[in-house]
Design a protein around this motif. Structure first.
Motif, mmCIF file in Angstrom:
data_model
loop_
_atom_site.group_PDB
_atom_site.id
_atom_site.type_symbol
_atom_site.label_atom_id
_atom_site.label_comp_id
_atom_site.label_asym_id
_atom_site.label_seq_id
_atom_site.Cartn_x
_atom_site.Cartn_y
_atom_site.Cartn_z
ATOM 1 N N VAL A 171 42.925 31.900 40.471
ATOM 2 C CA VAL A 171 41.518 31.509 40.590
ATOM 3 C C VAL A 171 41.153 30.496 39.515
ATOM 4 N N ASP A 172 41.575 30.758 38.281
ATOM 5 C CA ASP A 172 41.238 29.861 37.177
ATOM 6 C C ASP A 172 41.986 28.536 37.267
ATOM 7 N N HIS A 173 43.105 28.510 37.973
ATOM 8 C CA HIS A 173 43.828 27.251 38.135
ATOM 9 C C HIS A 173 43.005 26.272 38.973
ATOM 10 N N VAL A 174 42.290 26.787 39.953
ATOM 11 C CA VAL A 174 41.459 25.942 40.804
ATOM 12 C C VAL A 174 40.217 25.491 40.049
ATOM 13 N N VAL A 175 39.516 26.438 39.417
ATOM 14 C CA VAL A 175 38.332 26.126 38.604
ATOM 15 C C VAL A 175 38.397 26.979 37.338
ATOM 16 N N PRO A 176 38.734 26.400 36.197
ATOM 17 C CA PRO A 176 38.812 27.174 34.954
ATOM 18 C C PRO A 176 37.510 27.903 34.655
ATOM 19 N N GLY A 177 37.623 29.196 34.348
ATOM 20 C CA GLY A 177 36.461 30.009 34.048
ATOM 21 C C GLY A 177 35.926 30.782 35.232
ATOM 22 N N ARG A 178 36.452 30.511 36.430
ATOM 23 C CA ARG A 178 35.906 31.132 37.631
ATOM 24 C C ARG A 178 36.279 32.613 37.764
ATOM 25 N N ALA A 179 37.456 33.006 37.270
ATOM 26 C CA ALA A 179 37.890 34.397 37.435
ATOM 27 C C ALA A 179 36.909 35.362 36.779
ATOM 28 N N ALA A 180 36.389 34.999 35.606
ATOM 29 C CA ALA A 180 35.438 35.867 34.911
ATOM 30 C C ALA A 180 34.057 35.828 35.541
ATOM 31 N N ASP A 181 33.825 34.868 36.440
ATOM 32 C CA ASP A 181 32.514 34.702 37.068
ATOM 33 C C ASP A 181 32.567 35.057 38.556
ATOM 34 N N SER A 182 33.452 35.990 38.911
ATOM 35 C CA SER A 182 33.540 36.452 40.295
ATOM 36 C C SER A 182 34.026 37.899 40.314
ATOM 37 N N ARG A 183 33.740 38.597 41.406
ATOM 38 C CA ARG A 183 34.169 39.993 41.512
ATOM 39 C C ARG A 183 35.683 40.055 41.649
ATOM 40 N N PRO A 184 36.364 40.855 40.850
ATOM 41 C CA PRO A 184 37.815 40.968 40.999
ATOM 42 C C PRO A 184 38.171 41.686 42.297
ATOM 43 N N ALA A 185 39.393 41.510 42.731
ATOM 44 C CA ALA A 185 39.853 42.150 43.967
ATOM 45 C C ALA A 185 39.796 43.668 43.836
ATOM 46 N N ASN A 186 39.345 44.330 44.922
ATOM 47 C CA ASN A 186 39.333 45.791 44.927
ATOM 48 C C ASN A 186 40.674 46.327 45.435
ATOM 49 N N LYS A 187 40.811 47.630 45.520
ATOM 50 C CA LYS A 187 42.087 48.235 45.903
ATOM 51 C C LYS A 187 42.532 47.798 47.300
ATOM 52 N N LYS A 188 41.580 47.725 48.231
ATOM 53 C CA LYS A 188 41.915 47.322 49.593
ATOM 54 C C LYS A 188 42.419 45.887 49.625
ATOM 55 N N GLU A 189 41.736 45.021 48.886
ATOM 56 C CA GLU A 189 42.137 43.607 48.851
ATOM 57 C C GLU A 189 43.480 43.433 48.149
ATOM 58 N N LEU A 190 43.701 44.199 47.072
ATOM 59 C CA LEU A 190 44.979 44.124 46.374
ATOM 60 C C LEU A 190 46.120 44.604 47.260
ATOM 61 N N ALA A 191 45.851 45.628 48.076
ATOM 62 C CA ALA A 191 46.886 46.147 48.964
ATOM 63 C C ALA A 191 47.253 45.148 50.048
ATOM 64 N N ALA A 192 46.320 44.259 50.399
ATOM 65 C CA ALA A 192 46.574 43.268 51.448
ATOM 66 C C ALA A 192 47.132 41.962 50.886
ATOM 67 N N THR A 193 47.269 41.897 49.549
ATOM 68 C CA THR A 193 47.695 40.659 48.910
ATOM 69 C C THR A 193 49.070 40.818 48.282
ATOM 70 N N ALA A 194 49.946 39.896 48.588
ATOM 71 C CA ALA A 194 51.269 39.854 47.960
ATOM 72 C C ALA A 194 51.288 38.731 46.935
ATOM 73 N N VAL A 195 52.022 38.936 45.857
ATOM 74 C CA VAL A 195 52.148 37.942 44.790
ATOM 75 C C VAL A 195 53.624 37.751 44.479
ATOM 76 N N ILE A 196 54.042 36.496 44.383
ATOM 77 C CA ILE A 196 55.416 36.222 43.982
ATOM 78 C C ILE A 196 55.423 35.397 42.697
ATOM 79 N N ARG A 197 56.518 35.534 41.944
ATOM 80 C CA ARG A 197 56.669 34.866 40.650
ATOM 81 C C ARG A 197 57.909 33.984 40.682
ATOM 82 N N LEU A 198 57.757 32.780 40.138
ATOM 83 C CA LEU A 198 58.878 31.857 39.999
ATOM 84 C C LEU A 198 58.924 31.393 38.553
ATOM 85 N N ASP A 199 60.007 31.723 37.855
ATOM 86 C CA ASP A 199 60.142 31.345 36.449
ATOM 87 C C ASP A 199 60.525 29.879 36.316
#
Length: 233
Positions: A145-173
């Motif tokens: 979120v902050d990559h798109v607009v810095p500071g936006r993550a703290a100015d929006s509701r974080p994902a709830n359990k249902k949303e987190l369960a529907a979201t996958a995240v991958i990491r690339l080093d």
């Protein structure tokens, strides 16, 4: 003889990525760069990356948003997304190639052959891993979120359990990484310099318009400073 002293202090990070067979270009190798700060700057300025992988024996490239935290890139999507499902199923992970490119100018030469563009790009090779740790997932989603607009993550509701369960995240080093750049003007042949054709560079720039508020915005909610700053660029 005096013994060596053991220490748990973190080792300094190299200022450059180590070139590999996959990160050294076969053409215009002089345009390649491995400086860590340069790579980070190119990644941080972009919004969309292209993620390439092999599915059923055929290459697939998908455009998607991303975020960087230190030496890691994070990508998110639906748990039903094919590449994100493949990342969780593959052992040890999914081999991928990720690219980010900025187009900075159109280079118009006297000859058609020497037309080009000025650009900055990054290519990352590696293994994408499924992120399952709860805290790392929240860190990754905030970074996206902050990559798109810095500071936006703290100015929006974080994902709830249902949303987190529907979201996958991958990491690339960021291990096997290179940047490539083209800057400057026209590279015409000497015999073409007297031709009656305009030549030069048409610079390109990224800009932001004035934010348009949602029609259902709650009374009293004003434009936050970080968005005003973005629009003023």
């Amino acid at each position: 003889m005096q013994g060596t002293k053991e220490t748990n202090a973190p080792q300094p990070v190299s200022t450059a990525y180590t070139p590999t067979d996959r990160t050294v270009p076969t053409r215009s190798a002089e345009r390649a760069a491995y400086d860590r700060e340069l790579v980070h700057a190119i990644l941080d300025e972009g919004y969309v990356c292209h993620l390439g992988f092999v599915r059923d024996g055929a290459p697939v490239v998908l455009p998607t948003l991303y975020g960087r935290v230190g030496e890691r890139l994070y990508i998110h999507g639906s748990t039903g997304s094919r590449p994100l499902r493949m990342t969780g199923q593959a052992d040890p992970g999914l081999p991928v190639c990720l690219t980010v490119t900025h187009l900075d100018g159109l280079v118009l030469a006297r000859s058609a052959f020497h037309h080009s563009v000025n650009y900055r790009s990054v290519v990352v090779h590696g293994i994408a891993y499924d992120v399952t740790d709860t805290e790392e997932r929240r860190l990754a989603l905030d970074a996206l979120v902050d990559h798109v607009v810095p500071g936006r993550a703290a100015d929006s509701r974080p994902a709830n359990k249902k949303e987190l369960a529907a979201t996958a995240v991958i990491r690339l080093d960021l291990n096997e990484v290179s940047a490539k750049l083209r800057t400057g003007g026209v590279n015409d042949e000497p015999e073409d310099l007297t031709l009656p054709h305009w030549a030069g560079v048409v610079p390109l720039r990224k800009g932001y318009d004035i934010p348009v508020a949602d029609a259902g915005l709650a009374p009293g909610v004003e434009l936050p400073g970080y968005l005003a700053d973005l629009a003023a660029r």
